[in-house]
Write an enzyme that holds these catalytic residues in place. Structure first.
Site, PDB file in Angstrom:
ATOM      1  N   ASP A   1       0.826  -1.201   0.000  1.00 43.70           N
ATOM      2  CA  ASP A   1       0.000   0.000   0.000  1.00 43.70           C
ATOM      3  C   ASP A   1       0.865   1.257   0.000  1.00 43.70           C
ATOM      4  O   ASP A   1       1.717   1.442   0.873  1.00 43.70           O
ATOM      5  CB  ASP A   1      -0.915  -0.012   1.227  1.00 43.70           C
ATOM      6  CG  ASP A   1      -1.907   1.116   1.204  1.00 43.70           C
ATOM      7  OD1 ASP A   1      -1.545   2.224   1.645  1.00 43.70           O
ATOM      8  OD2 ASP A   1      -3.046   0.901   0.741  1.00 43.70           O
ATOM      9  N   ARG A   2       0.632   2.111  -0.991  1.00 39.54           N
ATOM     10  CA  ARG A   2       1.452   3.313  -1.151  1.00 39.54           C
ATOM     11  C   ARG A   2       1.229   4.306  -0.029  1.00 39.54           C
ATOM     12  O   ARG A   2       2.163   4.923   0.494  1.00 39.54           O
ATOM     13  CB  ARG A   2       1.150   3.975  -2.504  1.00 39.54           C
ATOM     14  CG  ARG A   2       1.741   3.275  -3.704  1.00 39.54           C
ATOM     15  CD  ARG A   2       1.188   1.898  -3.977  1.00 39.54           C
ATOM     16  NE  ARG A   2      -0.266   1.935  -4.198  1.00 39.54           N
ATOM     17  CZ  ARG A   2      -1.068   0.856  -4.097  1.00 39.54           C
ATOM     18  NH1 ARG A   2      -0.575  -0.326  -3.748  1.00 39.54           N
ATOM     19  NH2 ARG A   2      -2.367   0.951  -4.317  1.00 39.54           N
ATOM     20  N   THR A   3      -0.027   4.495   0.365  1.00 37.29           N
ATOM     21  CA  THR A   3      -0.318   5.445   1.445  1.00 37.29           C
ATOM     22  C   THR A   3       0.281   4.974   2.753  1.00 37.29           C
ATOM     23  O   THR A   3       0.884   5.761   3.502  1.00 37.29           O
ATOM     24  CB  THR A   3      -1.839   5.638   1.572  1.00 37.29           C
ATOM     25  OG1 THR A   3      -2.317   6.335   0.412  1.00 37.29           O
ATOM     26  CG2 THR A   3      -2.186   6.452   2.810  1.00 37.29           C
TER      27      THR A   3
ATOM     28  N   LYS B   1     -12.608   0.271  -3.619  1.00 36.30           N
ATOM     29  CA  LYS B   1     -11.656  -0.842  -3.636  1.00 36.30           C
ATOM     30  C   LYS B   1     -12.322  -2.138  -3.202  1.00 36.30           C
ATOM     31  O   LYS B   1     -11.994  -3.226  -3.703  1.00 36.30           O
ATOM     32  CB  LYS B   1     -10.458  -0.528  -2.741  1.00 36.30           C
ATOM     33  CG  LYS B   1      -9.478   0.486  -3.343  1.00 36.30           C
ATOM     34  CD  LYS B   1      -8.280   0.691  -2.443  1.00 36.30           C
ATOM     35  CE  LYS B   1      -7.252   1.644  -3.057  1.00 36.30           C
ATOM     36  NZ  LYS B   1      -6.587   1.088  -4.236  1.00 36.30           N
TER      37      LYS B   1
ATOM     38  N   CYS C   1      -2.182   5.321 -10.834  1.00 39.11           N
ATOM     39  CA  CYS C   1      -2.290   5.455  -9.377  1.00 39.11           C
ATOM     40  C   CYS C   1      -1.604   6.758  -9.008  1.00 39.11           C
ATOM     41  O   CYS C   1      -0.380   6.891  -9.183  1.00 39.11           O
ATOM     42  CB  CYS C   1      -1.633   4.280  -8.665  1.00 39.11           C
ATOM     43  SG  CYS C   1      -1.529   4.476  -6.868  1.00 39.11           S
ATOM     44  N   ASN C   2      -2.374   7.729  -8.518  1.00 34.72           N
ATOM     45  CA  ASN C   2      -1.790   9.018  -8.163  1.00 34.72           C
ATOM     46  C   ASN C   2      -0.739   8.883  -7.062  1.00 34.72           C
ATOM     47  O   ASN C   2       0.352   9.447  -7.159  1.00 34.72           O
ATOM     48  CB  ASN C   2      -2.893   9.978  -7.691  1.00 34.72           C
ATOM     49  CG  ASN C   2      -3.711  10.552  -8.821  1.00 34.72           C
ATOM     50  OD1 ASN C   2      -3.479  11.657  -9.279  1.00 34.72           O
ATOM     51  ND2 ASN C   2      -4.715   9.799  -9.264  1.00 34.72           N
ATOM     52  N   THR C   3      -1.050   8.124  -6.016  1.00 32.81           N
ATOM     53  CA  THR C   3      -0.147   8.049  -4.867  1.00 32.81           C
ATOM     54  C   THR C   3       1.187   7.425  -5.243  1.00 32.81           C
ATOM     55  O   THR C   3       2.241   7.822  -4.725  1.00 32.81           O
ATOM     56  CB  THR C   3      -0.802   7.255  -3.726  1.00 32.81           C
ATOM     57  OG1 THR C   3      -2.127   7.741  -3.503  1.00 32.81           O
ATOM     58  CG2 THR C   3      -0.015   7.399  -2.433  1.00 32.81           C
ATOM     59  N   ALA C   4       1.173   6.482  -6.167  1.00 38.76           N
ATOM     60  CA  ALA C   4       2.423   5.851  -6.610  1.00 38.76           C
ATOM     61  C   ALA C   4       3.366   6.852  -7.255  1.00 38.76           C
ATOM     62  O   ALA C   4       4.577   6.592  -7.365  1.00 38.76           O
ATOM     63  CB  ALA C   4       2.121   4.713  -7.580  1.00 38.76           C
TER      64      ALA C   4
ATOM     65  N   CYS D   1      -7.407  10.389  -7.244  1.00 38.20           N
ATOM     66  CA  CYS D   1      -7.182   8.992  -6.889  1.00 38.20           C
ATOM     67  C   CYS D   1      -7.972   8.216  -7.918  1.00 38.20           C
ATOM     68  O   CYS D   1      -9.124   8.566  -8.206  1.00 38.20           O
ATOM     69  CB  CYS D   1      -7.679   8.689  -5.473  1.00 38.20           C
ATOM     70  SG  CYS D   1      -7.745   6.920  -5.090  1.00 38.20           S
TER      71      CYS D   1
ATOM     72  N   THR E   1      -5.837  10.446  -1.797  1.00 36.45           N
ATOM     73  CA  THR E   1      -5.509   9.664  -0.615  1.00 36.45           C
ATOM     74  C   THR E   1      -4.685  10.502   0.360  1.00 36.45           C
ATOM     75  O   THR E   1      -4.107  11.521  -0.010  1.00 36.45           O
ATOM     76  CB  THR E   1      -4.681   8.424  -0.987  1.00 36.45           C
ATOM     77  OG1 THR E   1      -3.405   8.855  -1.498  1.00 36.45           O
ATOM     78  CG2 THR E   1      -5.388   7.560  -2.019  1.00 36.45           C
TER      79      THR E   1
END
Length: 241
Positions: free
Chosen positions: A51-53, A170, A86-89, A201, A130
């Protein structure tokens, strides 16, 4: 994979539904008149990427090794460039690009540019993202380069509405409730002076219909699709569409 046409690599699985949505939109937006007119695509979709977050919050392992493994596979398989839906990635994109030796399209920049095109004279953009994307300051830094202020929802709204909506998508549960939560979050952005909201996201565009009645909404997934097509797609001169 044929080497006479550029291929797009999709580094996905974050999450699986968002990856499928990105590929569907890529096909729908490609101005091709036949199967042969579409982009060659290579996909690595590993939902086991940490999980990136959680990693950005110091609550879990780094996703970088798994991301690099996927990007290297795509590069070896013939991808000309890689899209990461994936924005967070994107907090790890610089590391990823250097380690894998492949160009990675900039989803954050693409979404902000799409927002600027949607609202001429844009000064303040609201971000629905996120906690990891917030913490990494991805939209704040990219926005500063464009003289656009990125506004985040209050922490309570993030937890009760945005995070809850992302979990629902999700998990594939209560999507109607998730849509209403995102609309409520958009209301807070409007109250803070946002002129447009970015669904930042890749789960959020799937439940942003009601939010679009509150503020204009820019879909970061669509922005990444447009970036990929702008980078790679060309009409085949041997075919008349």
């Amino acid at each position: 994979m044929r080497r006479d046409r550029p291929a797009l690599g999709i580094l996905g699985g974050m999450g699986p539904l968002a990856t499928a949505d990105f590929y569907r939109r890529l096909v729908e937006k490609t101005p091709a008149g036949s199967d042969q007119g579409h982009l060659p695509v290579l996909m690595w979709a590993d939902p086991a990427v940490p999980d990136r977050t959680a990693a950005l919050l110091g609550e879990g392992p780094s996703p970088v090794p798994a991301l690099v493994e996927g990007a290297r596979w795509l590069q070896r398989a013939g991808a000309s460039c890689v899209a990461v839906p994936c924005n967070t990635a994107h907090a790890y994109v610089e590391q990823l690009s250097k380690a894998a030796g492949v160009e990675v399209l900039d989803m954050i920049q693409a979404a902000l540019q799409a927002a600027a095109e949607k609202v001429p004279g844009l000064e303040r953009v609201g971000i629905l993202a996120t906690r990891g994307t917030r913490l990494a300051g991805l939209y704040e830094r990219a926005g500063a380069r464009l003289d656009i202020e990125a506004i985040q929802v209050p922490a309570r709204v993030q937890h009760e509405y945005v995070d809850a909506a992302i979990r629902a998508v999700k998990g594939g549960v209560d999507l109607d409730g998730a849509e209403q939560r995102i609309a409520a979050a958009a209301e807070t952005l409007k109250e803070q002076g946002a002129q447009v909201a970015i669904a930042a996201c890749t789960e959020i565009p799937l439940v942003s219909g009601a939010a679009a009645r509150v503020l204009p909404v820019v879909d970061s997934t669509d922005a990444l699709v447009d970036a990929a097509l702008g980078r790679l797609w060309k009409p085949d001169p041997s075919r008349s569409f």
